[in-house]
Motif scaffolding. Structure first.
Motif, PDB file in Angstrom:
ATOM      1  N   LEU A  49       0.828  -1.202   0.000  1.00 21.05           N
ATOM      2  CA  LEU A  49       0.000   0.000   0.000  1.00 21.05           C
ATOM      3  C   LEU A  49       0.863   1.252   0.000  1.00 21.05           C
ATOM      4  O   LEU A  49       0.554   2.235  -0.682  1.00 21.05           O
ATOM      5  CB  LEU A  49      -0.951   0.001   1.199  1.00 21.05           C
ATOM      6  N   HIS A  50       1.955   1.209   0.748  1.00 18.79           N
ATOM      7  CA  HIS A  50       2.872   2.354   0.740  1.00 18.79           C
ATOM      8  C   HIS A  50       3.422   2.585  -0.667  1.00 18.79           C
ATOM      9  O   HIS A  50       3.507   3.731  -1.125  1.00 18.79           O
ATOM     10  CB  HIS A  50       4.029   2.108   1.717  1.00 18.79           C
ATOM     11  N   SER A  51       3.771   1.489  -1.366  1.00 19.14           N
ATOM     12  CA  SER A  51       4.295   1.617  -2.729  1.00 19.14           C
ATOM     13  C   SER A  51       3.249   2.212  -3.661  1.00 19.14           C
ATOM     14  O   SER A  51       3.563   3.015  -4.539  1.00 19.14           O
ATOM     15  CB  SER A  51       4.743   0.245  -3.252  1.00 19.14           C
ATOM     16  N   ILE A  52       1.988   1.797  -3.476  1.00 15.04           N
ATOM     17  CA  ILE A  52       0.915   2.325  -4.315  1.00 15.04           C
ATOM     18  C   ILE A  52       0.713   3.818  -4.058  1.00 15.04           C
ATOM     19  O   ILE A  52       0.573   4.617  -4.987  1.00 15.04           O
ATOM     20  CB  ILE A  52      -0.393   1.555  -4.062  1.00 15.04           C
ATOM     21  N   ILE A  53       0.728   4.207  -2.781  1.00 12.32           N
ATOM     22  CA  ILE A  53       0.554   5.620  -2.434  1.00 12.32           C
ATOM     23  C   ILE A  53       1.696   6.451  -2.998  1.00 12.32           C
ATOM     24  O   ILE A  53       1.477   7.533  -3.566  1.00 12.32           O
ATOM     25  CB  ILE A  53       0.455   5.785  -0.903  1.00 12.32           C
ATOM     26  N   GLU A  54       2.919   5.948  -2.852  1.00 12.52           N
ATOM     27  CA  GLU A  54       4.064   6.664  -3.403  1.00 12.52           C
ATOM     28  C   GLU A  54       3.998   6.703  -4.923  1.00 12.52           C
ATOM     29  O   GLU A  54       4.367   7.696  -5.553  1.00 12.52           O
ATOM     30  CB  GLU A  54       5.367   6.006  -2.938  1.00 12.52           C
ATOM     31  N   GLY A  55       3.530   5.604  -5.523  1.00 17.48           N
ATOM     32  CA  GLY A  55       3.417   5.553  -6.974  1.00 17.48           C
ATOM     33  C   GLY A  55       2.422   6.564  -7.508  1.00 17.48           C
ATOM     34  O   GLY A  55       2.563   7.052  -8.633  1.00 17.48           O
ATOM     35  N   ALA A  56       1.418   6.882  -6.687  1.00 21.83           N
ATOM     36  CA  ALA A  56       0.413   7.862  -7.114  1.00 21.83           C
ATOM     37  C   ALA A  56       0.956   9.282  -7.127  1.00 21.83           C
ATOM     38  O   ALA A  56       0.354  10.174  -7.726  1.00 21.83           O
ATOM     39  CB  ALA A  56      -0.803   7.787  -6.187  1.00 21.83           C
TER      40      ALA A  56
END
Length: 496
Positions: A275-282
């Motif tokens: 989830l952290h990776s997804i948030i950062e990816g956004a």
């Protein structure tokens, strides 16, 4: 001027007749002329198919074939010696079975070898299944897809202990043997594992999201034959209104979890989950085609759905096949007990579970959770000597390929894990005809985690229980965006 009238001078207003003509011309171009031009380009190269009708395409013929062919093929299969390995395509997708006998272009090899980003996921998936998948990793293309693909590691296997304890309690209540419908338990277990491994939370925190996604899946599965009918998803039907409501609710829940997760990361500086990776990816990358919020929501929905639904369905089919083939169940259990030697299951033990791996591979062959490999030519591309025009959709029914006697032999409908004794390459030639996780550049990003989870769950169950199929079981595979048991799988569990 009276209210409700345009302030434009009268000469600029188009007569109603011209408006109707313009609208008809637009619809004719979109619904018939453009698709017909694609069909003509393929026909000139010898690629033929059923003739579509205006507006509804091949849907009328699909319904007719389902009525006529399904019954006859089902009657032919009633004499099978292995009911649970019988070819269910005749009842779920009889039209694809019929068309494969009439039109048979071989595209599987070309799709497997194609690495070009000019061949991607069909645009209709984002439109028709947008409420469930949006523009997440399962449906996106090009640079956005490359940006989204991340690894999923550190499976939290202790999530399985809760389920095992519940089953043990049921067995004790019924004097050592209890009937348990395993589907929902396995779905909850898989959801818990995905939550822990990917979002740093337990199933309890994401339970409402999982339940709503399941409701959304069931609603959209009922509309399967209408997917692709222009404008249908905009009609305010009862099912569409329910889909819209669920979509909004799921979106708000995911964004709330993401917000809390980001605040927790900032406070603790712990940020090692997906989830952290997804948030950062956004926050960066090629997001011109979607907003940062859409990026987070759509990828979380993809992982919630694909990450747990497909795995739990495969685990259910595995238990069904092992319950109906006691020799393979005994063999797999013996291997698990020999590898573990009475100790807790460890990650380094999983690669030694050769028999269990074969069982999982054979289950995925007979009952692949995904029904199709779907691709769209995003640009003109050449496959197998055929020029595929931009906008052409290609769909390969996976189960049909997995049961092709010319590839798998005359016993292709039978459950025989031994065919994988020498790996996939030894089980079928060519090896690209085995595609439970897709083919080519767009293979499933989570397939390694899925295999690990399946091995862990099945190992735990085999080491604790002996199971047989309940006489209440009804064999009726159903297509609900994944291929799953239509009436659930009740098993009789006994403690070892």
């Amino acid at each position: 001027m009276e209210p409700g009238f345009s302030s434009l001078p009268w000469p600029t207003l188009l007569p109603p007749v011209l408006i109707c003509v313009a609208l008809f011309s637009y619809l004719y171009t979109i619904l018939w002329l453009k698709p017909e031009r694609l069909r003509q380009k393929l026909r000139k190269q010898g690629v033929k198919g059923p003739n579509p009708s205006f507006l509804f395409g091949n849907i009328p013929e699909m319904r007719r074939i389902k009525q006529e062919l399904a019954k006859s093929d089902q009657e032919m299969e009633t004499g099978t010696t292995d009911l649970f390995s019988s070819n269910y395509l005749a009842t779920i997708f009889p039209y694809f079975l019929h068309w494969s006998r009439v039109y048979d272009p071989d595209m599987a090899k070309e799709l497997a070898n194609c690495k070009s980003l000019d061949l991607g996921k069909p645009c209709y998936l984002q439109k028709e299944l947008g409420a469930l998948l949006g523009m997440g990793i399962l449906t996106s293309n090009g640079d956005l897809w490359l940006h989204e693909r991340k690894g999923m590691v550190n499976l939290m296997v202790e999530a399985g202990n809760t389920m095992l304890n519940l089953w043990e309690s049921e067995v004790e209540k019924h004097d050592g043997g209890a009937e348990v419908v395993v589907d929902e338990y396995l779905r909850n277990l898989s959801a818990d594992v995905i939550s822990r491994a990917s979002f740093g939370s337990s199933f309890a925190q994401g339970k409402e999201i999982f339940n709503k996604i399941r409701q959304l899946q069931m609603l959209m599965a009922k509309q399967d034959m209408l997917i692709g009918v222009p404008g249908f998803r905009y009609l305010p039907t009862k099912s569409n209104r329910e889909i819209w409501s669920l979509d909004t609710s799921i979106r708000n829940l995911i964004l709330n979890i993401a917000k809390n997760h980001e605040e927790h990361d900032s406070a603790t500086h712990i940020n090692n989950d997906l989830l952290h990776s997804i948030i950062e990816g956004a926050k960066g990358g090629p997001l011109s085609s979607c907003t940062p919020e859409d990026f987070i929501v759509d990828n979380c929905k993809n992982i919630y759905f694909a990450g747990h639904e497909t795995t739990s369905t495969t685990a259910t089919w595995c238990l069904l096949l092992l319950a109906s083939h006691p020799k393979w169940q005994s063999s797999a259990r013996g291997e698990v007990l020999e590898v573990c030697l009475g100790n807790s299951l460890q990650a380094d033990m999983l690669q030694k579970l050769k028999t269990l791996t074969m069982v999982i591979q054979e289950t995925l062959r007979l009952y692949p959770p995904a029904a199709f490999v779907t691709r769209e030519a995003l640009n003109d591309i050449k496959l197998g000597g055929i020029n595929i025009p931009k906008g052409t959709n290609i769909r390969i029914p996976i189960a049909m390929v997995h049961r092709d006697p010319s590839v798998w032999g005359p016993n292709s409908d039978r459950f025989d894990p031994g065919r994988f004794a020498n790996g996939i390459a030894g089980a079928c030639k060519p090896s690209h005809m085995y595609m439970p996780f897709g083919v080519g550049a767009r293979t499933c990003a989570g397939q390694n985690l899925a295999m690990v989870e399946l091995k862990v769950v099945l190992s735990l169950l085999l080491s604790k229980f002996e199971f047989t199929l309940s006489p209440n079981y009804m064999h009726c595979p159903a297509f609900r965006l994944t291929i799953e048991p239509g009436q659930g799988v009740p098993l009789i569990l006994k403690r070892l």
